[in-house]
Design a protein around this motif. Structure first.
Motif, PDB file in Angstrom:
ATOM      1  N   ASN A 184      58.001  12.505 -16.420  1.00  0.00           N
ATOM      2  CA  ASN A 184      59.009  13.224 -15.635  1.00  0.00           C
ATOM      3  C   ASN A 184      59.747  14.259 -16.487  1.00  0.00           C
ATOM      4  OD1 ASN A 184      58.469  11.981 -13.220  1.00  0.00           O
ATOM      5  ND2 ASN A 184      59.950  10.340 -13.531  1.00  0.00           N
ATOM      6  N   ALA A 185      59.981  13.927 -17.762  1.00  0.00           N
ATOM      7  CA  ALA A 185      60.641  14.894 -18.648  1.00  0.00           C
ATOM      8  C   ALA A 185      59.768  16.132 -18.832  1.00  0.00           C
ATOM      9  CB  ALA A 185      60.933  14.239 -20.001  1.00  0.00           C
ATOM     10  N   LEU A 186      58.455  15.908 -18.955  1.00  0.00           N
ATOM     11  CA  LEU A 186      57.544  17.040 -19.081  1.00  0.00           C
ATOM     12  C   LEU A 186      57.515  17.864 -17.794  1.00  0.00           C
ATOM     13  CD1 LEU A 186      55.342  18.579 -20.620  1.00  0.00           C
ATOM     14  CD2 LEU A 186      53.686  16.922 -19.763  1.00  0.00           C
ATOM     15  N   LEU A 187      57.483  17.167 -16.654  1.00  0.00           N
ATOM     16  CA  LEU A 187      57.469  17.877 -15.377  1.00  0.00           C
ATOM     17  C   LEU A 187      58.776  18.623 -15.137  1.00  0.00           C
ATOM     18  CD1 LEU A 187      55.734  15.180 -13.145  1.00  0.00           C
ATOM     19  CD2 LEU A 187      54.739  17.286 -14.031  1.00  0.00           C
ATOM     20  N   ALA A 188      59.874  18.072 -15.639  1.00  0.00           N
ATOM     21  CA  ALA A 188      61.162  18.751 -15.484  1.00  0.00           C
ATOM     22  C   ALA A 188      61.155  20.100 -16.196  1.00  0.00           C
ATOM     23  CB  ALA A 188      62.282  17.865 -16.020  1.00  0.00           C
ATOM     24  N   LEU A 189      60.458  20.159 -17.333  1.00  0.00           N
ATOM     25  CA  LEU A 189      60.355  21.424 -18.050  1.00  0.00           C
ATOM     26  C   LEU A 189      59.503  22.434 -17.282  1.00  0.00           C
ATOM     27  CD1 LEU A 189      59.800  20.089 -21.691  1.00  0.00           C
ATOM     28  CD2 LEU A 189      61.913  20.973 -20.690  1.00  0.00           C
ATOM     29  N   LEU A 190      58.547  21.924 -16.511  1.00  0.00           N
ATOM     30  CA  LEU A 190      57.643  22.813 -15.785  1.00  0.00           C
ATOM     31  C   LEU A 190      58.188  23.237 -14.436  1.00  0.00           C
ATOM     32  CD1 LEU A 190      54.252  21.004 -16.527  1.00  0.00           C
ATOM     33  CD2 LEU A 190      55.200  23.003 -17.699  1.00  0.00           C
ATOM     34  N   PHE A 191      58.849  22.290 -13.731  1.00  0.00           N
ATOM     35  CA  PHE A 191      59.270  22.555 -12.354  1.00  0.00           C
ATOM     36  C   PHE A 191      60.776  22.731 -12.196  1.00  0.00           C
ATOM     37  CE2 PHE A 191      55.268  20.222 -11.962  1.00  0.00           C
ATOM     38  CZ  PHE A 191      54.553  21.109 -11.176  1.00  0.00           C
ATOM     39  N   GLY A 192      61.534  22.495 -13.246  1.00  0.00           N
ATOM     40  CA  GLY A 192      62.981  22.638 -13.125  1.00  0.00           C
ATOM     41  C   GLY A 192      63.700  21.341 -13.428  1.00  0.00           C
ATOM     42  N   ASP A 223      65.268  19.195 -11.516  1.00  0.00           N
ATOM     43  CA  ASP A 223      65.049  18.055 -10.635  1.00  0.00           C
ATOM     44  C   ASP A 223      63.601  17.587 -10.596  1.00  0.00           C
ATOM     45  OD1 ASP A 223      67.418  19.416  -8.293  1.00  0.00           O
ATOM     46  OD2 ASP A 223      67.727  18.012  -9.951  1.00  0.00           O
ATOM     47  N   SER A 224      62.771  18.091 -11.492  1.00  0.00           N
ATOM     48  CA  SER A 224      61.380  17.679 -11.583  1.00  0.00           C
ATOM     49  C   SER A 224      60.675  17.870 -10.245  1.00  0.00           C
ATOM     50  CB  SER A 224      61.300  16.222 -12.057  1.00  0.00           C
ATOM     51  OG  SER A 224      59.957  15.843 -12.246  1.00  0.00           O
ATOM     52  N   LEU A 225      60.034  16.819  -9.732  1.00  0.00           N
ATOM     53  CA  LEU A 225      59.251  16.940  -8.506  1.00  0.00           C
ATOM     54  C   LEU A 225      60.051  16.674  -7.239  1.00  0.00           C
ATOM     55  CD1 LEU A 225      56.050  15.031  -9.678  1.00  0.00           C
ATOM     56  CD2 LEU A 225      56.353  17.496  -9.494  1.00  0.00           C
ATOM     57  N   SER A 226      61.344  16.384  -7.380  1.00  0.00           N
ATOM     58  CA  SER A 226      62.120  15.944  -6.220  1.00  0.00           C
ATOM     59  C   SER A 226      62.358  17.055  -5.193  1.00  0.00           C
ATOM     60  CB  SER A 226      63.473  15.390  -6.681  1.00  0.00           C
ATOM     61  OG  SER A 226      64.209  16.405  -7.360  1.00  0.00           O
ATOM     62  N   GLY A 227      62.197  18.313  -5.573  1.00  0.00           N
ATOM     63  CA  GLY A 227      62.511  19.392  -4.637  1.00  0.00           C
ATOM     64  C   GLY A 227      61.312  20.171  -4.147  1.00  0.00           C
ATOM     65  N   ILE A 228      60.101  19.601  -4.283  1.00  0.00           N
ATOM     66  CA  ILE A 228      58.907  20.319  -3.854  1.00  0.00           C
ATOM     67  C   ILE A 228      58.585  19.904  -2.420  1.00  0.00           C
ATOM     68  CG2 ILE A 228      56.482  20.788  -4.344  1.00  0.00           C
ATOM     69  CD1 ILE A 228      56.964  20.084  -7.203  1.00  0.00           C
ATOM     70  N   TYR A 229      59.003  20.720  -1.461  1.00  0.00           N
ATOM     71  CA  TYR A 229      58.801  20.423  -0.043  1.00  0.00           C
ATOM     72  C   TYR A 229      58.092  21.589   0.631  1.00  0.00           C
ATOM     73  CZ  TYR A 229      62.660  17.179  -0.987  1.00  0.00           C
ATOM     74  OH  TYR A 229      63.462  16.211  -1.524  1.00  0.00           O
ATOM     75  N   THR A 230      57.392  21.283   1.717  1.00  0.00           N
ATOM     76  CA  THR A 230      56.893  22.293   2.653  1.00  0.00           C
ATOM     77  C   THR A 230      57.480  21.942   4.014  1.00  0.00           C
ATOM     78  OG1 THR A 230      54.829  22.627   1.450  1.00  0.00           O
ATOM     79  CG2 THR A 230      54.865  23.281   3.770  1.00  0.00           C
ATOM     80  N   PHE A 231      58.431  22.772   4.468  1.00  0.00           N
ATOM     81  CA  PHE A 231      59.148  22.474   5.719  1.00  0.00           C
ATOM     82  C   PHE A 231      58.318  22.919   6.920  1.00  0.00           C
ATOM     83  CE2 PHE A 231      62.628  22.437   2.693  1.00  0.00           C
ATOM     84  CZ  PHE A 231      63.369  21.347   3.118  1.00  0.00           C
ATOM     85  N   ASP A 248      56.543  16.102   1.815  1.00  0.00           N
ATOM     86  CA  ASP A 248      57.140  15.829   0.510  1.00  0.00           C
ATOM     87  C   ASP A 248      56.034  15.779  -0.543  1.00  0.00           C
ATOM     88  OD1 ASP A 248      58.591  15.047  -1.657  1.00  0.00           O
ATOM     89  OD2 ASP A 248      59.674  13.443  -0.642  1.00  0.00           O
ATOM     90  N   TRP A 249      55.711  16.958  -1.087  1.00  0.00           N
ATOM     91  CA  TRP A 249      54.670  17.017  -2.108  1.00  0.00           C
ATOM     92  C   TRP A 249      55.093  16.286  -3.381  1.00  0.00           C
ATOM     93  CZ3 TRP A 249      50.263  18.403  -0.182  1.00  0.00           C
ATOM     94  CH2 TRP A 249      50.212  19.326   0.861  1.00  0.00           C
ATOM     95  N   GLY A 250      56.369  16.327  -3.704  1.00  0.00           N
ATOM     96  CA  GLY A 250      56.851  15.680  -4.921  1.00  0.00           C
ATOM     97  C   GLY A 250      56.614  14.183  -4.907  1.00  0.00           C
ATOM     98  N   ALA A 251      56.933  13.545  -3.758  1.00  0.00           N
ATOM     99  CA  ALA A 251      56.715  12.100  -3.652  1.00  0.00           C
ATOM    100  C   ALA A 251      55.226  11.764  -3.741  1.00  0.00           C
ATOM    101  CB  ALA A 251      57.293  11.582  -2.345  1.00  0.00           C
ATOM    102  N   PHE A 252      54.393  12.629  -3.145  1.00  0.00           N
ATOM    103  CA  PHE A 252      52.946  12.405  -3.188  1.00  0.00           C
ATOM    104  C   PHE A 252      52.422  12.511  -4.618  1.00  0.00           C
ATOM    105  CE2 PHE A 252      48.636  14.277  -2.898  1.00  0.00           C
ATOM    106  CZ  PHE A 252      47.991  13.175  -2.368  1.00  0.00           C
ATOM    107  N   ILE A 253      52.866  13.550  -5.326  1.00  0.00           N
ATOM    108  CA  ILE A 253      52.417  13.715  -6.717  1.00  0.00           C
ATOM    109  C   ILE A 253      52.924  12.572  -7.577  1.00  0.00           C
ATOM    110  CG2 ILE A 253      52.563  15.212  -8.737  1.00  0.00           C
ATOM    111  CD1 ILE A 253      52.749  17.597  -6.824  1.00  0.00           C
TER     112      ILE A 253
END
Length: 214
Positions: free
Chosen positions: A47-55, A57-65, A98-103
């Protein structure tokens, strides 16, 4: 009633029931170890690595509404004071993927599988090492058959050097006997082929005769 309790006692004292109980207890503890290593050590690093890549909040904000419903939320400063408002999506009312939860679920699956594979591999190595140690220990002692054969030959089976030499000579004799049988089988097959030549053998013989005639 007495018969019932006797049957119950027989049931709970069976070896397979005891083994099953031990397996369930060990399995629960094993699951806790796997989940702890995955959730508290490996997953935070991922998650720390993903936070550097995605921001942040890491994967928590990757949505397709699919259907987005907005709402207002307070903006706080470092002291916790409200300094304004902002428009944010209302996840309770919106319909989204919720792509973040899936990933995260995929990452968690691979982490658990990797940890499980590693632990099982370590246990297998320990088991193989223990088995080899036991086999090496038992190799220092002759079997009943070896005792009987060495007694017949007048050898001292209690002497490890004599035992090792006897085993080496026996192995060499067995290898020689195997080679002899193999050679006999090959010679027998060759003789049978000479007596009953195949079409290929006849063609080769004709070819050799024609070569000599030239």
């Amino acid at each position: 009633m007495k018969k019932f309790f006797e049957e119950f006692k027989t049931f709970i004292t069976r070896g397979n029931v005891v083994d099953m109980a031990v397996g369930v207890i060990v399995g629960s503890s094993f699951t806790a170890i796997v989940n702890g290593l995955s959730n508290f050590i490996l997953k935070p690093l991922i998650n720390a690595l993903l936070a550097l890549l995605f921001g942040q909040d890491s994967l928590s904000g990757i949505y397709t509404f699919l259907i987005r419903v907005d709402t207002t939320a307070d903006v706080l400063d470092e002291a916790g004071n409200v300094i304004g408002t902002q428009i944010v999506p209302d996840l309770a009312q919106s319909i989204y993927i919720d792509w973040g939860a899936f990933i995260n679920a995929i990452i968690n699956f691979f982490l658990v599988a990797f940890v499980l594979f590693t632990i099982v591999k370590i246990f297998n190595r320990i088991r193989e090492g223990h088995k080899k140690a036991v086999e090496d220990f038992l190799d220092d002692f002759p079997t009943k058959e070896e005792k009987r054969e060495m007694k017949a030959l007048g050898l001292n089976y209690k002497d490890n050097e004599v035992l090792a030499q006897y085993r080496a000579e026996k192995a060499a004799a067995a290898a020689a006997e195997e080679e002899r049988k193999k050679a006999e089988e090959e010679e027998k097959a060759r003789q049978e082929r000479l007596e009953n030549p195949t079409t290929e053998d006849l063609l080769k013989e004709i070819r050799d005769i024609l070569k000599k005639g030239r």
